[in-house]
Design a protein around this motif. Structure first.
Motif: not given
Length: 200
Positions: A140-164
């Motif tokens: 999740y941290r690597e994905v946060a870095e990939l999208v340019g927001n390394p501190k948004a680890v929790r938000a990446v988790g939410t984005a994955c959990a709500t992936n339609p």
């Protein structure tokens, strides 16, 4: 024809083939008259039956059985359009690509996607998930870095959990930093099955 004759003809059993032909004809007519905003079908897969739904822009939703397909369709009718119809033809390509994926003949999907069920950061993350290659994982941290927001680890988790669009937009390839699976909309068994499929 009197009321009794009409009632008798309506009560007569109808051949399943005749019903299928009628359903197909109604779906084709509705599509031809541009009366279908959301077409859907279900397909079998190694991770259980999957609901596929698409708008004219592209594949809108992939849902696991555990999400309750009827509830998913109700939500789409409320959020997108009430003009929802089982129209498998519009989803033939998506169904074929999923079959190829599960048969180890496809490592990336080439489908038009309608990402309108997600907005903002969630959609940004979901747009980048296909960048995680087949058979690999990212934290999740690597994905946060990939999208340019390394501190948004929790938000990446939410984005994955709500992936339609699970499976097609591969949130199953995102795992915890310690190697743990993390959550998954299809359940941990499905996530494990998808990762095992890609590792084979």
């Amino acid at each position: 024809m009197n009321d009794n004759d009409i009632a008798a003809s309506l009560a007569a059993p109808v051949e399943p083939d005749a019903l299928a032909r009628l359903r197909d004809r109604l779906a084709a007519d509705a599509e031809a008259q541009d009366l279908v905003d959301i077409a859907y079908t279900t397909v079998d897969s190694p991770v259980g039956p999957l609901l596929l739904a698409a708008t004219g822009r592209g594949l809108l939703r992939v849902a696991f059985a555990r999400e309750d397909h009827d509830r998913v369709l109700d939500t789409l009718a409320e959020r997108v359009s009430p003009r929802v119809l089982r129209a498998p033809r519009r989803l033939d390509r998506a169904a074929r690509e999923l079959d190829e994926y599960f048969a180890h003949r496809r490592t990336a999907f080439d489908l038009d996607l309608d990402l309108s069920l997600s907005q903002g950061f969630r959609q940004l993350v979901q747009r980048h998930l296909p960048d995680i290659g087949y058979g690999t994982t990212r934290s999740y941290r690597e994905v946060a870095e990939l999208v340019g927001n390394p501190k948004a680890v929790r938000a990446v988790g939410t984005a994955c959990a709500t992936n339609p669009l699970p499976v097609v937009v591969p949130c199953h390839r995102v795992v915890r930093a310690d190697g743990g699976l993390g959550g998954y909309i299809g359940g941990t068994e499905a996530k494990t099955a998808l990762l095992d499929l890609e590792a084979a």
